[in-house]
Design an enzyme around this catalytic site. Structure first.
Site, PDB file in Angstrom:
ATOM      1  N   ASP A  42       0.832  -1.199   0.000  1.00 38.76           N
ATOM      2  CA  ASP A  42       0.000   0.000   0.000  1.00 38.76           C
ATOM      3  C   ASP A  42       0.872   1.257   0.000  1.00 38.76           C
ATOM      4  O   ASP A  42       2.022   1.209   0.447  1.00 38.76           O
ATOM      5  CB  ASP A  42      -0.896   0.025   1.241  1.00 38.76           C
ATOM      6  CG  ASP A  42      -1.944  -1.077   1.220  1.00 38.76           C
ATOM      7  OD1 ASP A  42      -2.326  -1.506   0.114  1.00 38.76           O
ATOM      8  OD2 ASP A  42      -2.374  -1.491   2.307  1.00 38.76           O
ATOM      9  N   TYR A  70       6.870  -8.558   8.140  1.00 39.13           N
ATOM     10  CA  TYR A  70       6.579  -7.138   8.335  1.00 39.13           C
ATOM     11  C   TYR A  70       6.866  -6.731   9.777  1.00 39.13           C
ATOM     12  O   TYR A  70       6.756  -7.545  10.696  1.00 39.13           O
ATOM     13  CB  TYR A  70       5.103  -6.835   8.066  1.00 39.13           C
ATOM     14  CG  TYR A  70       4.608  -7.171   6.684  1.00 39.13           C
ATOM     15  CD1 TYR A  70       4.577  -6.218   5.674  1.00 39.13           C
ATOM     16  CD2 TYR A  70       4.131  -8.452   6.398  1.00 39.13           C
ATOM     17  CE1 TYR A  70       4.104  -6.523   4.408  1.00 39.13           C
ATOM     18  CE2 TYR A  70       3.658  -8.774   5.136  1.00 39.13           C
ATOM     19  CZ  TYR A  70       3.641  -7.800   4.147  1.00 39.13           C
ATOM     20  OH  TYR A  70       3.170  -8.119   2.896  1.00 39.13           O
ATOM     21  N   ASP A  84      -6.162   1.854   8.610  1.00 41.88           N
ATOM     22  CA  ASP A  84      -4.852   2.427   8.925  1.00 41.88           C
ATOM     23  C   ASP A  84      -5.028   3.916   9.221  1.00 41.88           C
ATOM     24  O   ASP A  84      -6.088   4.493   8.971  1.00 41.88           O
ATOM     25  CB  ASP A  84      -3.835   2.187   7.797  1.00 41.88           C
ATOM     26  CG  ASP A  84      -4.234   2.822   6.472  1.00 41.88           C
ATOM     27  OD1 ASP A  84      -4.599   4.014   6.473  1.00 41.88           O
ATOM     28  OD2 ASP A  84      -4.174   2.147   5.434  1.00 41.88           O
ATOM     29  N   ARG A 186      -3.193  -4.915   8.367  1.00 42.07           N
ATOM     30  CA  ARG A 186      -4.070  -3.890   8.966  1.00 42.07           C
ATOM     31  C   ARG A 186      -5.381  -4.507   9.463  1.00 42.07           C
ATOM     32  O   ARG A 186      -5.969  -4.031  10.434  1.00 42.07           O
ATOM     33  CB  ARG A 186      -4.329  -2.749   7.984  1.00 42.07           C
ATOM     34  CG  ARG A 186      -4.814  -3.150   6.627  1.00 42.07           C
ATOM     35  CD  ARG A 186      -4.650  -1.977   5.644  1.00 42.07           C
ATOM     36  NE  ARG A 186      -4.695  -2.443   4.276  1.00 42.07           N
ATOM     37  CZ  ARG A 186      -5.637  -2.092   3.399  1.00 42.07           C
ATOM     38  NH1 ARG A 186      -6.626  -1.293   3.788  1.00 42.07           N
ATOM     39  NH2 ARG A 186      -5.596  -2.523   2.175  1.00 42.07           N
TER      40      ARG A 186
END
Length: 326
Positions: A42, A70, A84, A186
């Site tokens: 993203d 991540y 987010d 997320r």
């Protein structure tokens, strides 16, 4: 111009397609026509973005076998439409008030995070690239269209999730996660908030690894590519086969290699299996319905040249071409 994989560091405010576009322009002077990326990030996210150049784009589909790692930061007490911090705030409650009303302890946060290890089900965010009726979900969301259909949950697998920090003064926390392709971090943050009964949104996300490719190898950013020429980028390319860590190794003599390059099958008695494919990929299939357990990297014995990938057809006793690099 040789084929290979360029490991980029994607900055914020760039899409993965933006990164591919600048690479394509820089490499276009070298005659490269095909450029693609291995795993969408993203615009908010940063980190490792493998860019496949030339014939390396042919093996991009195999990256679906790779886990991704991540580092994520999140804040309790906030919910947004995008899940987010860049999204529109739907609800926000001061952390002090949450503590007074719910008395959430650090142990509760740790337990909620740990509960997402293993196989999980997720409903993809409405701001995501999942296709429904031929359109991406974010196409509906950004155009303000009402989503009047059910978004079906999808399975994902979290190999590992470990807490980095929990700040009980602010309700913020950070964790590292290694997960399968298609996992929405997320959404995990949002689901952690739901389990704790206070809402949660992701505040930062950095991808630190895609399979065997790690952040230390991302020595150039998308911004840097703007000022680089094709020759400089070519020197930074990883070999095409470097990411194919799940597959075993088969070699064949040069006269058979020429035949294989043309897409022909080779008798197994004419090749040497030097290394077996990872048994953990058994049962998973590629786009052509071939079980990954029977796919191997194929090399010319005399030169060590990577020819492509082949799959063993046990019924015929032959090695058949899956992806051949010409």
């Amino acid at each position: 111009m040789r084929d290979g994989i360029l490991v980029l560091y994607k900055p914020q405010n760039w899409t993965s397609s933006d990164c591919v576009a600048v690479c394509r322009r820089a490499l276009g002077v070298k005659g490269v026509k095909k450029v693609g990326h291995g795993g969408t990030l993203d615009p908010m996210a940063t980190g490792v973005l493998p860019v496949f150049v030339g014939q390396a784009t042919r093996i991009m589909e195999y990256t679906e076998l790779d886990s991704k790692t991540y580092v994520c930061a999140a804040k309790l007490g906030v919910t947004t439409d995008t899940l987010d911090i860049w999204g529109q705030v739907l609800e926000e409650q001061p952390w002090e008030q949450i503590q007074q009303e719910k008395g959430i302890a650090k142990a509760d946060i740790l337990e909620a995070i740990a509960s997402f290890q293993g196989e999980i089900e997720q409903i993809p965010p409405k701001y995501s690239a999942v296709r429904v009726d031929g359109k991406r979900l974010y196409d509906y969301a950004y155009k303000g269209k009402e989503i009047d259909f059910e978004i079906k949950p999808r399975k994902a697998f979290v190999d590992r999730i470990s807490v980095i920090d929990v700040d009980m003064e602010t309700g913020q926390f950070a964790f590292e996660i290694e997960c399968s392709k298609g996992t929405y971090v997320r959404t995990i943050c949002s689901d952690i908030g739901a389990r704790l009964g206070c809402g949660c949104t992701m505040t930062a996300l950095e991808r630190t690894a895609v399979g065997p490719i790690h952040i230390e190898q991302a020595k150039v950013s998308a911004e840097d590519v703007k000022t680089m020429d094709g020759a400089e980028l070519e020197q930074m390319l990883l070999p095409v086969d470097e990411v194919l860590v799940h597959f075993g190794r088969i070699t064949m003599p040069s006269e058979r290699a020429d035949y294989f390059r043309k897409g022909n099958s080779i008798w197994m008695t004419q090749v040497t299996v030097e290394e077996e494919t990872d048994p953990e990929v058994a049962g998973l299939q590629n786009a052509r319905g071939r079980d990954y357990a029977f796919i191997y990297k194929v090399y010319e014995a005399e030169t060590g040249e990577f020819l492509g990938t082949g799959y063993i057809d046990n019924e015929t006793g032959r090695l058949k071409a899956d992806k051949v690099l010409i």
